[in-house]
Design a protein around this motif. Sequence first.
Motif, PDB file in Angstrom:
ATOM      1  N   GLN A 161      17.760-115.292  42.038  1.00  0.00           N
ATOM      2  CA  GLN A 161      16.913-114.188  41.607  1.00  0.00           C
ATOM      3  C   GLN A 161      15.974-113.751  42.732  1.00  0.00           C
ATOM      4  O   GLN A 161      15.782-112.558  42.979  1.00  0.00           O
ATOM      5  N   ILE A 162      15.410-114.731  43.437  1.00  0.00           N
ATOM      6  CA  ILE A 162      14.507-114.403  44.544  1.00  0.00           C
ATOM      7  C   ILE A 162      15.268-113.655  45.635  1.00  0.00           C
ATOM      8  O   ILE A 162      14.804-112.638  46.153  1.00  0.00           O
ATOM      9  N   GLU A 163      16.460-114.169  45.981  1.00  0.00           N
ATOM     10  CA  GLU A 163      17.246-113.517  47.023  1.00  0.00           C
ATOM     11  C   GLU A 163      17.680-112.116  46.587  1.00  0.00           C
ATOM     12  O   GLU A 163      17.708-111.179  47.379  1.00  0.00           O
ATOM     13  N   LEU A 164      18.025-111.988  45.310  1.00  0.00           N
ATOM     14  CA  LEU A 164      18.416-110.682  44.783  1.00  0.00           C
ATOM     15  C   LEU A 164      17.281-109.679  44.928  1.00  0.00           C
ATOM     16  O   LEU A 164      17.492-108.539  45.354  1.00  0.00           O
ATOM     17  N   ASP A 165      16.076-110.122  44.565  1.00  0.00           N
ATOM     18  CA  ASP A 165      14.919-109.226  44.657  1.00  0.00           C
ATOM     19  C   ASP A 165      14.589-108.893  46.103  1.00  0.00           C
ATOM     20  O   ASP A 165      14.234-107.759  46.420  1.00  0.00           O
ATOM     21  N   ARG A 166      14.695-109.895  46.959  1.00  0.00           N
ATOM     22  CA  ARG A 166      14.392-109.637  48.373  1.00  0.00           C
ATOM     23  C   ARG A 166      15.388-108.637  48.945  1.00  0.00           C
ATOM     24  O   ARG A 166      15.019-107.745  49.707  1.00  0.00           O
ATOM     25  N   ARG A 167      16.665-108.780  48.566  1.00  0.00           N
ATOM     26  CA  ARG A 167      17.680-107.851  49.046  1.00  0.00           C
ATOM     27  C   ARG A 167      17.411-106.442  48.504  1.00  0.00           C
ATOM     28  O   ARG A 167      17.576-105.447  49.199  1.00  0.00           O
ATOM     29  N   ILE A 169      14.505-105.151  47.655  1.00  0.00           N
ATOM     30  CA  ILE A 169      13.356-104.570  48.353  1.00  0.00           C
ATOM     31  C   ILE A 169      13.739-104.177  49.780  1.00  0.00           C
ATOM     32  O   ILE A 169      13.354-103.114  50.271  1.00  0.00           O
ATOM     33  N   ASP A 170      14.536-105.024  50.449  1.00  0.00           N
ATOM     34  CA  ASP A 170      14.984-104.693  51.806  1.00  0.00           C
ATOM     35  C   ASP A 170      15.804-103.409  51.812  1.00  0.00           C
ATOM     36  O   ASP A 170      15.655-102.565  52.704  1.00  0.00           O
ATOM     37  N   ASP A 171      16.666-103.244  50.804  1.00  0.00           N
ATOM     38  CA  ASP A 171      17.468-102.013  50.710  1.00  0.00           C
ATOM     39  C   ASP A 171      16.567-100.803  50.476  1.00  0.00           C
ATOM     40  O   ASP A 171      16.793 -99.730  51.047  1.00  0.00           O
ATOM     41  N   SER A 172      15.555-100.977  49.627  1.00  0.00           N
ATOM     42  CA  SER A 172      14.621 -99.871  49.355  1.00  0.00           C
ATOM     43  C   SER A 172      13.848 -99.494  50.606  1.00  0.00           C
ATOM     44  O   SER A 172      13.622 -98.311  50.886  1.00  0.00           O
ATOM     45  N   LYS A 174      14.892 -99.867  53.676  1.00  0.00           N
ATOM     46  CA  LYS A 174      15.823 -99.188  54.581  1.00  0.00           C
ATOM     47  C   LYS A 174      15.997 -97.721  54.173  1.00  0.00           C
ATOM     48  O   LYS A 174      15.943 -96.814  55.015  1.00  0.00           O
ATOM     49  N   ARG A 175      16.195 -97.467  52.857  1.00  0.00           N
ATOM     50  CA  ARG A 175      16.381 -96.088  52.384  1.00  0.00           C
ATOM     51  C   ARG A 175      15.137 -95.236  52.624  1.00  0.00           C
ATOM     52  O   ARG A 175      15.226 -94.075  53.036  1.00  0.00           O
ATOM     53  N   THR A 176      13.967 -95.827  52.372  1.00  0.00           N
ATOM     54  CA  THR A 176      12.715 -95.079  52.555  1.00  0.00           C
ATOM     55  C   THR A 176      12.493 -94.755  54.018  1.00  0.00           C
ATOM     56  O   THR A 176      12.056 -93.655  54.363  1.00  0.00           O
ATOM     57  N   ARG A 177      12.821 -95.709  54.904  1.00  0.00           N
ATOM     58  CA  ARG A 177      12.700 -95.457  56.348  1.00  0.00           C
ATOM     59  C   ARG A 177      13.592 -94.298  56.774  1.00  0.00           C
ATOM     60  O   ARG A 177      13.201 -93.455  57.572  1.00  0.00           O
ATOM     61  N   GLU A 178      14.826 -94.283  56.248  1.00  0.00           N
ATOM     62  CA  GLU A 178      15.758 -93.206  56.607  1.00  0.00           C
ATOM     63  C   GLU A 178      15.233 -91.850  56.160  1.00  0.00           C
ATOM     64  O   GLU A 178      15.342 -90.856  56.885  1.00  0.00           O
ATOM     65  N   ARG A 179      14.650 -91.804  54.963  1.00  0.00           N
ATOM     66  CA  ARG A 179      14.080 -90.542  54.483  1.00  0.00           C
ATOM     67  C   ARG A 179      12.902 -90.105  55.347  1.00  0.00           C
ATOM     68  O   ARG A 179      12.745 -88.912  55.652  1.00  0.00           O
ATOM     69  N   LEU A 180      12.079 -91.082  55.754  1.00  0.00           N
ATOM     70  CA  LEU A 180      10.932 -90.739  56.596  1.00  0.00           C
ATOM     71  C   LEU A 180      11.375 -90.279  57.977  1.00  0.00           C
ATOM     72  O   LEU A 180      10.731 -89.419  58.589  1.00  0.00           O
ATOM     73  N   GLU A 181      12.451 -90.853  58.480  1.00  0.00           N
ATOM     74  CA  GLU A 181      12.976 -90.417  59.771  1.00  0.00           C
ATOM     75  C   GLU A 181      13.404 -88.958  59.708  1.00  0.00           C
ATOM     76  O   GLU A 181      13.199 -88.196  60.652  1.00  0.00           O
ATOM     77  N   LYS A 182      13.984 -88.572  58.567  1.00  0.00           N
ATOM     78  CA  LYS A 182      14.379 -87.179  58.383  1.00  0.00           C
ATOM     79  C   LYS A 182      13.147 -86.275  58.395  1.00  0.00           C
ATOM     80  O   LYS A 182      13.140 -85.219  59.037  1.00  0.00           O
ATOM     81  N   VAL A 183      12.078 -86.705  57.697  1.00  0.00           N
ATOM     82  CA  VAL A 183      10.829 -85.936  57.683  1.00  0.00           C
ATOM     83  C   VAL A 183      10.239 -85.859  59.088  1.00  0.00           C
ATOM     84  O   VAL A 183       9.742 -84.816  59.520  1.00  0.00           O
ATOM     85  N   LYS A 184      10.326 -86.968  59.831  1.00  0.00           N
ATOM     86  CA  LYS A 184       9.795 -87.010  61.195  1.00  0.00           C
ATOM     87  C   LYS A 184      10.518 -86.009  62.083  1.00  0.00           C
ATOM     88  O   LYS A 184       9.893 -85.323  62.908  1.00  0.00           O
ATOM     89  N   ARG A 185      11.850 -85.908  61.929  1.00  0.00           N
ATOM     90  CA  ARG A 185      12.600 -84.945  62.724  1.00  0.00           C
ATOM     91  C   ARG A 185      12.208 -83.511  62.376  1.00  0.00           C
ATOM     92  O   ARG A 185      12.115 -82.647  63.249  1.00  0.00           O
TER      93      ARG A 185
END
Length: 395
Positions: A161-167, A169-172, A174-185
């Motif tokens: 369960q801990i690993e599932l949650d960590r994964r 959050i890590d995926d979230s 990554k997705r949020t960073r990608e969206r922010l990179e688009k805004v940055k461009r």
Amino acid sequence: MTALHDRPAAATILVGVDLGFPHFDAELEELGQLAQTAGMEPVARVACKRKAPDAALFVGKGKADEIKALAEEIGASEILFDQSLSPAQQRNLEKHMDMPVNDRTMLILEIFAQRARSHEGKLQVELARLRYLSTRLVRRWSHLERQTGGAGVRGGPGEKQIELDRRMIDDSIKRTRERLEKVKRQRATQRRQRERRDTFAISIVGYTNAGKSTLFNALVKARAYAADQLFATLDTTTRQLFLQDTEAGGMGGRSVSLSDTVGFIRDLPHGLIDAFRATLQEAADADLLLHVVDASNPHHPEQVEEVQRVLHEIGAGDVPQLLVFNKIDALPAEQQPRNLVDRFELEGTQVPRVFASSRTGAGLPELRRELVRIVAAARPPVEPAQAVSPTPTSS
């Protein structure tokens, strides 16, 4: 981490620990303002001294017992620390106090989450919150630590369960960073367009609640949200400001871009600085920073230092500045400035300073004249090219 805006105001005890660092807020005034901004109700304040934080309970067992007894006596339901707590300290304190315990970092993140309005602002706050949450999984999932996966086997479902949650959050993240990179461009494209138009860019910066948005509204007649509270606005707003050259008989002038940015504060979480880099880049790329200072705040010298620290951190430390000592209408008569325009020493350099009141309009004409002078000195107006008669050629 319980969302502050999803519950009624909690009776909260504020706790500050003096670790010998300069500018310790013994009255916990700023923490109290932050708590009220987030909808909490401070009912008591506890300040103590330590040479170093206790590894387990930050304040030590004796002081933790004292705070717990005080909470039971006055009916407090939450403890809020002015310093950042490690995940283990937060977990241990909650277990010891038998009530929620949070820190300054969480509080600022929650306020930002409440105040973000634009898509970009919400993404930036979400990234910072996810990073903070990723370090708290050990606390949030402690109820799974003793589950077993079979006879004589430790771990199993709990660890999964801990690993599932960590994964998750890590995926979230990554997705949020990608969206922010688009805004940055997108922002970079907008900046290049302004540069092609040779637009002089001015960014308003300063400590939170110094009156930045009120000054912005007064200069450009905009309707940016402004209130007497910490972090009243988070999203960058840019408008065109026309500066009329009064020395040219009112006939000359030029337009510049003016941006209102998020306010700074002491111990601003690094996760927020990282997340807001796309927004704060407006300040780093500006031709001039309008550094607004609350002249009526007795702690304004420390606030100026904190703003300078953050400016250096985001790469805006070398951008020229014009200081605006705001809220002079709140100063007593004996502290009123003799001259509305003078010079101020900032990090060993003399920079121009204007005393003003965004609320009453005092000093705003002087501020506009200073802006005209600075812009003209930086980018003199281009003289129209004179027509040249063609040179006759012999046939």
